[in-house]
Write a protein that holds these residues in place. Sequence first.
Motif, mmCIF file in Angstrom:
data_model
loop_
_atom_site.group_PDB
_atom_site.id
_atom_site.type_symbol
_atom_site.label_atom_id
_atom_site.label_comp_id
_atom_site.label_asym_id
_atom_site.label_seq_id
_atom_site.Cartn_x
_atom_site.Cartn_y
_atom_site.Cartn_z
ATOM 1 N N PHE A 128 5.608 -83.369 -11.954
ATOM 2 C CA PHE A 128 4.565 -82.527 -12.540
ATOM 3 C C PHE A 128 5.126 -81.683 -13.678
ATOM 4 O O PHE A 128 4.475 -81.503 -14.715
ATOM 5 C CB PHE A 128 3.949 -81.630 -11.462
ATOM 6 C CG PHE A 128 2.807 -80.795 -11.945
ATOM 7 C CD1 PHE A 128 1.540 -81.342 -12.100
ATOM 8 C CD2 PHE A 128 2.999 -79.459 -12.267
ATOM 9 C CE1 PHE A 128 0.474 -80.568 -12.571
ATOM 10 C CE2 PHE A 128 1.938 -78.674 -12.721
ATOM 11 C CZ PHE A 128 0.685 -79.229 -12.878
ATOM 12 N N GLU A 129 6.324 -81.164 -13.504
ATOM 13 C CA GLU A 129 6.927 -80.307 -14.537
ATOM 14 C C GLU A 129 7.208 -81.069 -15.822
ATOM 15 O O GLU A 129 7.267 -80.471 -16.903
ATOM 16 C CB GLU A 129 8.213 -79.682 -14.009
ATOM 17 C CG GLU A 129 7.998 -78.621 -12.955
ATOM 18 C CD GLU A 129 9.304 -77.959 -12.574
ATOM 19 O OE1 GLU A 129 9.705 -77.010 -13.270
ATOM 20 O OE2 GLU A 129 9.929 -78.408 -11.597
ATOM 21 N N GLN A 130 7.416 -82.383 -15.731
ATOM 22 C CA GLN A 130 7.726 -83.172 -16.915
ATOM 23 C C GLN A 130 6.476 -83.578 -17.697
ATOM 24 O O GLN A 130 6.585 -84.040 -18.829
ATOM 25 C CB GLN A 130 8.494 -84.426 -16.512
ATOM 26 C CG GLN A 130 9.900 -84.142 -15.997
ATOM 27 C CD GLN A 130 10.593 -85.388 -15.494
ATOM 28 O OE1 GLN A 130 9.958 -86.268 -14.900
ATOM 29 N NE2 GLN A 130 11.898 -85.488 -15.718
ATOM 30 N N LEU A 131 5.300 -83.408 -17.099
ATOM 31 C CA LEU A 131 4.064 -83.764 -17.795
ATOM 32 C C LEU A 131 3.777 -82.756 -18.893
ATOM 33 O O LEU A 131 4.156 -81.581 -18.793
ATOM 34 C CB LEU A 131 2.884 -83.780 -16.814
ATOM 35 C CG LEU A 131 2.966 -84.730 -15.614
ATOM 36 C CD1 LEU A 131 1.700 -84.603 -14.770
ATOM 37 C CD2 LEU A 131 3.181 -86.161 -16.066
ATOM 38 N N ASN A 132 3.090 -83.197 -19.959
ATOM 39 C CA ASN A 132 2.673 -82.238 -20.976
ATOM 40 C C ASN A 132 1.519 -81.396 -20.428
ATOM 41 O O ASN A 132 0.931 -81.709 -19.376
ATOM 42 C CB ASN A 132 2.292 -82.924 -22.286
ATOM 43 C CG ASN A 132 1.116 -83.886 -22.134
ATOM 44 O OD1 ASN A 132 0.151 -83.612 -21.421
ATOM 45 N ND2 ASN A 132 1.176 -85.016 -22.826
ATOM 46 N N GLY A 133 1.204 -80.317 -21.127
ATOM 47 C CA GLY A 133 0.198 -79.378 -20.642
ATOM 48 C C GLY A 133 -1.150 -80.017 -20.372
ATOM 49 O O GLY A 133 -1.816 -79.702 -19.376
ATOM 50 N N GLU A 134 -1.570 -80.934 -21.238
ATOM 51 C CA GLU A 134 -2.878 -81.575 -21.080
ATOM 52 C C GLU A 134 -2.937 -82.405 -19.798
ATOM 53 O O GLU A 134 -3.917 -82.347 -19.048
ATOM 54 C CB GLU A 134 -3.171 -82.462 -22.289
ATOM 55 C CG GLU A 134 -4.543 -83.124 -22.239
ATOM 56 C CD GLU A 134 -4.810 -83.968 -23.472
ATOM 57 O OE1 GLU A 134 -5.814 -84.702 -23.471
ATOM 58 O OE2 GLU A 134 -4.017 -83.898 -24.429
ATOM 59 N N LYS A 135 -1.886 -83.153 -19.531
ATOM 60 C CA LYS A 135 -1.863 -83.974 -18.325
ATOM 61 C C LYS A 135 -1.779 -83.128 -17.062
ATOM 62 O O LYS A 135 -2.336 -83.488 -16.020
ATOM 63 C CB LYS A 135 -0.693 -84.964 -18.381
ATOM 64 C CG LYS A 135 -0.931 -86.134 -19.335
ATOM 65 C CD LYS A 135 0.203 -87.142 -19.275
ATOM 66 C CE LYS A 135 -0.080 -88.323 -20.187
ATOM 67 N NZ LYS A 135 1.037 -89.318 -20.166
ATOM 68 N N GLN A 136 -1.087 -82.003 -17.157
ATOM 69 C CA GLN A 136 -1.024 -81.103 -16.009
ATOM 70 C C GLN A 136 -2.417 -80.575 -15.664
ATOM 71 O O GLN A 136 -2.796 -80.516 -14.490
ATOM 72 C CB GLN A 136 -0.064 -79.947 -16.298
ATOM 73 C CG GLN A 136 1.394 -80.369 -16.291
ATOM 74 C CD GLN A 136 2.329 -79.256 -16.678
ATOM 75 O OE1 GLN A 136 1.925 -78.255 -17.284
ATOM 76 N NE2 GLN A 136 3.607 -79.399 -16.345
ATOM 77 N N VAL A 137 -3.174 -80.211 -16.691
ATOM 78 C CA VAL A 137 -4.535 -79.720 -16.467
ATOM 79 C C VAL A 137 -5.403 -80.828 -15.870
ATOM 80 O O VAL A 137 -6.158 -80.595 -14.915
ATOM 81 C CB VAL A 137 -5.152 -79.202 -17.785
ATOM 82 C CG1 VAL A 137 -6.646 -78.919 -17.608
ATOM 83 C CG2 VAL A 137 -4.433 -77.943 -18.255
ATOM 84 N N VAL A 138 -5.296 -82.030 -16.416
ATOM 85 C CA VAL A 138 -6.079 -83.164 -15.900
ATOM 86 C C VAL A 138 -5.733 -83.428 -14.443
ATOM 87 O O VAL A 138 -6.615 -83.647 -13.597
ATOM 88 C CB VAL A 138 -5.821 -84.426 -16.753
ATOM 89 C CG1 VAL A 138 -6.405 -85.667 -16.069
ATOM 90 C CG2 VAL A 138 -6.424 -84.256 -18.139
ATOM 91 N N HIS A 139 -4.455 -83.390 -14.133
ATOM 92 C CA HIS A 139 -4.000 -83.677 -12.769
ATOM 93 C C HIS A 139 -4.568 -82.659 -11.778
ATOM 94 O O HIS A 139 -5.088 -83.040 -10.714
ATOM 95 C CB HIS A 139 -2.474 -83.664 -12.741
ATOM 96 C CG HIS A 139 -1.886 -84.260 -11.501
ATOM 97 N ND1 HIS A 139 -2.124 -85.556 -11.106
ATOM 98 C CD2 HIS A 139 -1.062 -83.723 -10.547
ATOM 99 C CE1 HIS A 139 -1.472 -85.812 -9.979
ATOM 100 N NE2 HIS A 139 -0.832 -84.714 -9.618
ATOM 101 N N PRO A 183 -2.776 -69.907 -17.890
ATOM 102 C CA PRO A 183 -1.733 -70.094 -18.913
ATOM 103 C C PRO A 183 -1.540 -68.860 -19.786
ATOM 104 O O PRO A 183 -2.377 -67.938 -19.789
ATOM 105 C CB PRO A 183 -2.287 -71.261 -19.736
ATOM 106 C CG PRO A 183 -3.773 -71.137 -19.605
ATOM 107 C CD PRO A 183 -4.024 -70.605 -18.210
ATOM 108 N N ALA A 184 -0.462 -68.860 -20.507
ATOM 109 C CA ALA A 184 -0.190 -67.770 -21.445
ATOM 110 C C ALA A 184 -1.152 -67.859 -22.630
ATOM 111 O O ALA A 184 -1.399 -68.944 -23.158
ATOM 112 C CB ALA A 184 1.252 -67.858 -21.934
ATOM 113 N N THR A 185 -1.711 -66.727 -23.027
ATOM 114 C CA THR A 185 -2.530 -66.615 -24.241
ATOM 115 C C THR A 185 -1.967 -65.431 -25.013
ATOM 116 O O THR A 185 -0.811 -65.464 -25.421
ATOM 117 C CB THR A 185 -4.011 -66.418 -23.877
ATOM 118 O OG1 THR A 185 -4.134 -65.317 -22.956
ATOM 119 C CG2 THR A 185 -4.586 -67.673 -23.219
#
Length: 202
Positions: free
Chosen positions: A123-134, A72-74
């Motif tokens: 997948f694109e509609q999920l928030n960042g946290e759910k994307q990481v979990v997935h 991810p971007a930092t």
Amino acid sequence: MTAEHTNQSRRRFLQGVLISLGAGLSQGFIGENALAAALSYRITPDGEPHQAKVLSDEQLKLLKRVCNTIIPATETPGAGDIGVHGFIDHQLYHCYDLNAHTRMRAILSVIETSSLRIYGHSFEQLNGEKQVVHLTRLETAARPFTEQQRADFKQLKGLVCFGYYTSETGASKELVYQAYPGGFKGQVAYSGQPGYGSLAYY
């Protein structure tokens, strides 16, 4: 410095970077074909989409989001932000066989269809946290994912790392050597006067 010498220096640099990334990358990433293809890739200008050769436009769009979830971007841009998804399509086209193409398309399809089934959203509609979990569930082969899907995702992650850490951003900003990680902060006050420990012996 000649163009040939510059190209050889870049090749040695890429080999060093890939080796330093360790066991997460398979031997195939540092072969001559992979390095030659990586050296020939040029990021498209801002706003100009990469012309897909192996993946569809929709798969490239999904892959960009996956890249940004993996790296991810930092303080620096994320992997998708610097075009690693286009780089992966380029490497697949030049360095991998049709079986690998099929597996990479399939693992992207798995990411999307399982997201729709589990969360009711792409997948694109999920928030960042759910994307990481997935993706973490996929990486660990947790249900509903299989060991084969885990292996294919590992290869995809390797391509993401390959693309990111051999890019100008990844190589020049992320892989900066620090003799003291986090920086060195002395705890002894310095008066400004030089001190030579060897003077006592002369």
